[in-house]
Design an enzyme around this catalytic site. Sequence first.
Site, PDB file in Angstrom:
ATOM      1  N   GLY A  10       0.844  -1.197   0.000  1.00  0.00           N
ATOM      2  CA  GLY A  10       0.000   0.000   0.000  1.00  0.00           C
ATOM      3  C   GLY A  10       0.874   1.239   0.000  1.00  0.00           C
ATOM      4  O   GLY A  10       1.940   1.260   0.636  1.00  0.00           O
ATOM      5  N   SER A  11       0.433   2.277  -0.715  1.00  0.00           N
ATOM      6  CA  SER A  11       1.237   3.502  -0.811  1.00  0.00           C
ATOM      7  C   SER A  11       0.357   4.725  -0.968  1.00  0.00           C
ATOM      8  O   SER A  11       0.683   5.661  -1.685  1.00  0.00           O
ATOM      9  CB  SER A  11       2.196   3.388  -1.997  1.00  0.00           C
ATOM     10  OG  SER A  11       1.457   3.010  -3.147  1.00  0.00           O
ATOM     11  N   GLY A  12      -0.800   4.696  -0.271  1.00  0.00           N
ATOM     12  CA  GLY A  12      -1.669   5.877  -0.240  1.00  0.00           C
ATOM     13  C   GLY A  12      -1.116   6.870   0.770  1.00  0.00           C
ATOM     14  O   GLY A  12       0.086   6.867   1.078  1.00  0.00           O
ATOM     15  N   TRP A  14      -1.635   7.255   4.179  1.00  0.00           N
ATOM     16  CA  TRP A  14      -1.082   6.637   5.395  1.00  0.00           C
ATOM     17  C   TRP A  14      -0.018   5.599   5.032  1.00  0.00           C
ATOM     18  O   TRP A  14       1.010   5.485   5.718  1.00  0.00           O
ATOM     19  CB  TRP A  14      -2.218   6.027   6.214  1.00  0.00           C
ATOM     20  CG  TRP A  14      -1.876   5.369   7.528  1.00  0.00           C
ATOM     21  CD1 TRP A  14      -2.408   4.200   7.991  1.00  0.00           C
ATOM     22  CD2 TRP A  14      -0.989   5.837   8.565  1.00  0.00           C
ATOM     23  NE1 TRP A  14      -1.903   3.915   9.243  1.00  0.00           N
ATOM     24  CE2 TRP A  14      -1.030   4.896   9.621  1.00  0.00           C
ATOM     25  CE3 TRP A  14      -0.145   6.947   8.703  1.00  0.00           C
ATOM     26  CZ2 TRP A  14      -0.275   5.026  10.798  1.00  0.00           C
ATOM     27  CZ3 TRP A  14       0.616   7.083   9.874  1.00  0.00           C
ATOM     28  CH2 TRP A  14       0.538   6.140  10.894  1.00  0.00           C
ATOM     29  N   GLY A  15      -0.220   4.883   3.952  1.00  0.00           N
ATOM     30  CA  GLY A  15       0.766   3.895   3.518  1.00  0.00           C
ATOM     31  C   GLY A  15       2.124   4.551   3.306  1.00  0.00           C
ATOM     32  O   GLY A  15       3.161   4.021   3.718  1.00  0.00           O
ATOM     33  N   LYS A 121      -8.221   0.169   8.411  1.00  0.00           N
ATOM     34  CA  LYS A 121      -9.407   0.391   9.240  1.00  0.00           C
ATOM     35  C   LYS A 121     -10.647   0.013   8.438  1.00  0.00           C
ATOM     36  O   LYS A 121     -11.049   0.728   7.526  1.00  0.00           O
ATOM     37  CB  LYS A 121      -9.448   1.847   9.714  1.00  0.00           C
ATOM     38  CG  LYS A 121      -8.304   2.135  10.697  1.00  0.00           C
ATOM     39  CD  LYS A 121      -8.181   3.589  11.116  1.00  0.00           C
ATOM     40  CE  LYS A 121      -7.076   3.731  12.169  1.00  0.00           C
ATOM     41  NZ  LYS A 121      -6.761   5.118  12.499  1.00  0.00           N
ATOM     42  N   ALA A 154      -2.574  11.030   8.908  1.00  0.00           N
ATOM     43  CA  ALA A 154      -1.287  10.775   8.262  1.00  0.00           C
ATOM     44  C   ALA A 154      -0.475  12.051   7.981  1.00  0.00           C
ATOM     45  O   ALA A 154       0.734  12.086   8.237  1.00  0.00           O
ATOM     46  CB  ALA A 154      -1.522   9.997   6.967  1.00  0.00           C
ATOM     47  N   LYS A 206     -14.860   3.808  14.440  1.00  0.00           N
ATOM     48  CA  LYS A 206     -14.831   5.267  14.622  1.00  0.00           C
ATOM     49  C   LYS A 206     -15.032   6.002  13.294  1.00  0.00           C
ATOM     50  O   LYS A 206     -15.454   7.158  13.287  1.00  0.00           O
ATOM     51  CB  LYS A 206     -13.561   5.715  15.351  1.00  0.00           C
ATOM     52  CG  LYS A 206     -12.247   5.418  14.638  1.00  0.00           C
ATOM     53  CD  LYS A 206     -11.823   6.473  13.665  1.00  0.00           C
ATOM     54  CE  LYS A 206     -10.776   5.927  12.713  1.00  0.00           C
ATOM     55  NZ  LYS A 206     -10.427   6.858  11.641  1.00  0.00           N
ATOM     56  N   LYS A 299      -9.252   7.453  -0.406  1.00  0.00           N
ATOM     57  CA  LYS A 299     -10.522   6.721  -0.273  1.00  0.00           C
ATOM     58  C   LYS A 299     -11.117   6.847   1.129  1.00  0.00           C
ATOM     59  O   LYS A 299     -10.411   6.773   2.123  1.00  0.00           O
ATOM     60  CB  LYS A 299     -10.287   5.227  -0.550  1.00  0.00           C
ATOM     61  CG  LYS A 299      -9.715   4.928  -1.927  1.00  0.00           C
ATOM     62  CD  LYS A 299     -10.776   4.953  -2.989  1.00  0.00           C
ATOM     63  CE  LYS A 299     -10.193   4.639  -4.352  1.00  0.00           C
ATOM     64  NZ  LYS A 299     -11.002   5.085  -5.453  1.00  0.00           N
TER      65      LYS A 299
END
Length: 352
Positions: A10-12, A14-15, A121, A154, A206, A299
Amino acid sequence: EGVYKVAVIGSGNWGSVATKIIASNTIKQSIFHDDVRMWVFEETLTTGEKLSETINKNHENCKYLPGIYLGSNVVADPDLENTVKGADMLVFVTPHSYIKGICKRLAGKIKPEAKAISLIKGMEVKKEGSCMISKLITEVLGINCCVLMGANIANEIAEEKLSEATIGYREDQEVANRWLQLFATPYFLVSIVEDIEGVELCGTLKNVVALAAGLVDGLEMGHNTKAAIMRIGFKEMRAFSKLLFPSVKDSTFFESCGVADLIATCFGGRNRKVAEAFARNRGKRSFNDLEEGVLQGQKLQGVLTAQELFEVLIDRGWEDQFPFFITVNKICTMQLPPRSILQCSSVLNSTQ
Ligand code: NAD
Ligand code: 13P
């Protein structure tokens, strides 16, 4: 050469930040191999360049985390199978809707003794009931999987502003300690808790409360109403978690993954932001439509989670106990107007 080789799937937004943190640690600690391989879901940028190529050239993810140096030991790789080749520690950090397909592609292609951690999450709903993402990873890949959740916007951590996080584990504390070593920095304070379901459900649920908080912001109801909504949502988070997994501990809700993440996301998160826009448009533009425009490729997790939660509640016959969660889903799917978050009588009179 370190013992443990780390790969990030993953590299969004937060990634990329998680990879930056990890890369700053692998280069300093001899037990880890210096290089961190990060899987990039490849895309062509408006400049015509490939995202993975620009990351490797500039050490920056210009689409999902512009302006932040990731570290020269981060290697972006568009090839999923190659990313995990020989890896001992696998960090999963994608939007939750993609994880099942990714795990299926990886089955049989990872080291059998590898360990995983999920920063995702969300949850998965199957015919047989709900399934936490960590469990899905364990089931499909046959490996141990911890979770890391917390009040972790992030972009703030990217600037090395102080924050906390919680690692949830089951039984194997030694593995949890190794994850702590990989993630902890002076600005990222990590604790470990033996309550994997509690930690993961806090992080997942949450996002649904954050949608409600955003609706209240869009309706311009003020701080007291928002606090009331957050309190009621928090109660349903706890009640649902304990019904689903009686082992979930109350103390987990007071860790970073619990009340702290709820506060951070209800004030500074993307779910809140898009829900505010939704309420300001009086529910006339869909979440999908707004997500595109407001988040530009990033997303939302909350809308799908609200839908998944709804399915679990109906399936188990628990819908009367969770009027708040049910209402959020009905608003997101445009069956009710945004104002119903206030009119839901059980919300206003909640004495649970
Ligand atoms: P993001 O929302 O910023 O970006 C979306 C990512 O999905 C991009 O990397 C994109 O390339 C990828 N993608 C798009 N289509 C895909 C496909 N078909 N298959 C696989 N990947 C595809 O991502 P993020 O912020 O890194 O979020 C990942 C997880 O981390 C989520 O579960 C989120 O809840 C969680 N999280 C995010 C934050 C935050 O502040 N951003 C903080 C804590 C946890
Ligand atoms: P959003 O996805 O709503 O931005 O929440 C981020 C988050 O999980 C902060 O801990």
